[in-house]
Design a protein around this motif. Structure first.
Motif, PDB file in Angstrom:
ATOM      1  N   UNK A 192       0.824  -1.212   0.000  1.00  0.00           N
ATOM      2  CA  UNK A 192       0.000   0.000   0.000  1.00  0.00           C
ATOM      3  C   UNK A 192       0.856   1.260   0.000  1.00  0.00           C
ATOM      4  N   UNK A 193       1.952   1.219   0.733  1.00  0.00           N
ATOM      5  CA  UNK A 193       2.838   2.397   0.820  1.00  0.00           C
ATOM      6  C   UNK A 193       3.948   2.374  -0.223  1.00  0.00           C
ATOM      7  N   UNK A 194       3.974   1.324  -1.039  1.00  0.00           N
ATOM      8  CA  UNK A 194       4.979   1.182  -2.120  1.00  0.00           C
ATOM      9  C   UNK A 194       6.404   1.167  -1.575  1.00  0.00           C
ATOM     10  N   UNK A 195       6.591   0.581  -0.374  1.00  0.00           N
ATOM     11  CA  UNK A 195       7.912   0.525   0.257  1.00  0.00           C
ATOM     12  C   UNK A 195       8.689  -0.740  -0.106  1.00  0.00           C
ATOM     13  N   UNK A 196       8.062  -1.611  -0.908  1.00  0.00           N
ATOM     14  CA  UNK A 196       8.726  -2.841  -1.347  1.00  0.00           C
ATOM     15  C   UNK A 196       8.762  -2.874  -2.864  1.00  0.00           C
ATOM     16  N   UNK A 197       9.645  -3.718  -3.377  1.00  0.00           N
ATOM     17  CA  UNK A 197       9.760  -3.890  -4.821  1.00  0.00           C
ATOM     18  C   UNK A 197       9.678  -5.368  -5.167  1.00  0.00           C
ATOM     19  N   UNK A 198       8.927  -5.666  -6.237  1.00  0.00           N
ATOM     20  CA  UNK A 198       8.669  -7.020  -6.700  1.00  0.00           C
ATOM     21  C   UNK A 198       9.410  -7.282  -8.002  1.00  0.00           C
ATOM     22  N   UNK A 199      10.128  -8.417  -8.043  1.00  0.00           N
ATOM     23  CA  UNK A 199      10.781  -8.881  -9.261  1.00  0.00           C
ATOM     24  C   UNK A 199      10.508 -10.383  -9.357  1.00  0.00           C
ATOM     25  N   UNK A 200      11.081 -11.045 -10.338  1.00  0.00           N
ATOM     26  CA  UNK A 200      10.930 -12.496 -10.443  1.00  0.00           C
ATOM     27  C   UNK A 200      12.070 -13.187  -9.697  1.00  0.00           C
ATOM     28  N   UNK A 201      11.839 -14.455  -9.384  1.00  0.00           N
ATOM     29  CA  UNK A 201      12.904 -15.257  -8.777  1.00  0.00           C
ATOM     30  C   UNK A 201      14.105 -15.330  -9.720  1.00  0.00           C
ATOM     31  N   UNK A 202      13.859 -15.390 -11.023  1.00  0.00           N
ATOM     32  CA  UNK A 202      14.959 -15.409 -11.989  1.00  0.00           C
ATOM     33  C   UNK A 202      15.799 -14.137 -11.884  1.00  0.00           C
ATOM     34  N   UNK A 203      15.154 -12.986 -11.810  1.00  0.00           N
ATOM     35  CA  UNK A 203      15.905 -11.731 -11.680  1.00  0.00           C
ATOM     36  C   UNK A 203      16.657 -11.664 -10.351  1.00  0.00           C
ATOM     37  N   UNK A 204      16.043 -12.181  -9.290  1.00  0.00           N
ATOM     38  CA  UNK A 204      16.725 -12.260  -7.993  1.00  0.00           C
ATOM     39  C   UNK A 204      17.993 -13.099  -8.130  1.00  0.00           C
ATOM     40  N   UNK A 205      17.892 -14.251  -8.790  1.00  0.00           N
ATOM     41  CA  UNK A 205      19.062 -15.120  -8.991  1.00  0.00           C
ATOM     42  C   UNK A 205      20.120 -14.411  -9.845  1.00  0.00           C
ATOM     43  N   UNK A 206      19.686 -13.664 -10.849  1.00  0.00           N
ATOM     44  CA  UNK A 206      20.651 -12.916 -11.676  1.00  0.00           C
ATOM     45  C   UNK A 206      21.392 -11.871 -10.842  1.00  0.00           C
ATOM     46  N   UNK A 207      20.687 -11.206  -9.930  1.00  0.00           N
ATOM     47  CA  UNK A 207      21.345 -10.240  -9.046  1.00  0.00           C
ATOM     48  C   UNK A 207      22.393 -10.966  -8.197  1.00  0.00           C
ATOM     49  N   UNK A 208      21.987 -12.093  -7.598  1.00  0.00           N
ATOM     50  CA  UNK A 208      22.925 -12.856  -6.769  1.00  0.00           C
ATOM     51  C   UNK A 208      24.134 -13.320  -7.571  1.00  0.00           C
ATOM     52  N   UNK A 209      23.933 -13.589  -8.858  1.00  0.00           N
ATOM     53  CA  UNK A 209      24.989 -14.116  -9.729  1.00  0.00           C
ATOM     54  C   UNK A 209      25.696 -13.008 -10.512  1.00  0.00           C
ATOM     55  N   UNK A 210      25.538 -11.766 -10.078  1.00  0.00           N
ATOM     56  CA  UNK A 210      26.194 -10.603 -10.701  1.00  0.00           C
ATOM     57  C   UNK A 210      25.931 -10.504 -12.200  1.00  0.00           C
ATOM     58  N   UNK A 211      24.732 -10.916 -12.620  1.00  0.00           N
ATOM     59  CA  UNK A 211      24.351 -10.790 -14.023  1.00  0.00           C
ATOM     60  C   UNK A 211      24.884 -11.869 -14.932  1.00  0.00           C
ATOM     61  N   UNK A 212      25.652 -12.802 -14.386  1.00  0.00           N
ATOM     62  CA  UNK A 212      26.176 -13.894 -15.206  1.00  0.00           C
ATOM     63  C   UNK A 212      25.057 -14.868 -15.548  1.00  0.00           C
TER      64      UNK A 212
END
Length: 153
Positions: free
Chosen positions: A124-144
């Motif tokens: 409601x307050x827009x204090x969180x951000x939603x992405x996919x699990x795939x994008x989360x994994x890409x962040x963890x993997x430094x885009x590799x």
């Protein structure tokens, strides 16, 4: 759902040390362990509920991240209508965190990855951000690229 997320992250990050965690009583530290971003632990809380109660789930992830001294609390939420039977479908599950956590992680990510990730406001307050699990994994993997090079999951 926890097993599916465990298996997906093991595959995506090519790291069999990633595992489901046992409950730690009132000092719970998330559902998936041995996930790291730039050497810091990532708290991964997994949810499969009828409704996405993002504020409550995020509060839980924040407490558990504090218990494990992690600057990175995340919730992985089962997306209605999307199964768990393939790598592609698993990658489409919801992943969300606070605005600050996502911005901090993206700041440490390569520019091409920052340009690729398109988070949606959540709550409601827009204090969180939603992405996919795939994008989360890409962040963890430094885009590799995700997954081991020699075999498909």
């Amino acid at each position: 759902m926890e097993t599916a997320v465990e298996t997906y992250l093991q595959w995506a990050l090519d790291d069999k040390r990633i595992q489901r965690l046992r409950l730690h009583g009132n000092k719970d530290v998330g559902d998936i362990g041995n996930v790291y971003f730039h050497g810091q632990p990532v708290c991964v809380e997994v949810k499969w509920t009828q409704t996405m109660n993002a504020p409550q789930h995020m509060r839980e992830a924040l407490v558990e991240a504090g218990n494990m001294d992690s600057p990175y609390p995340w919730v992985i939420q089962k997306k209605n209508g999307v199964g768990l039977t393939s790598t592609h479908r698993l990658g489409q599950q919801h992943a969300y965190t606070t605005v600050e956590v996502l911005e901090n992680m993206l700041t440490l990510s390569p520019p091409a990855l920052r340009a690729r990730i398109k988070p949606e406001p959540l709550g409601r307050r827009k204090t969180m951000r939603l992405i996919t699990l795939q994008d989360f994994a890409l962040i963890l993997n430094s885009g590799l690229p995700l997954g081991p090079e020699e075999k498909e999951w």
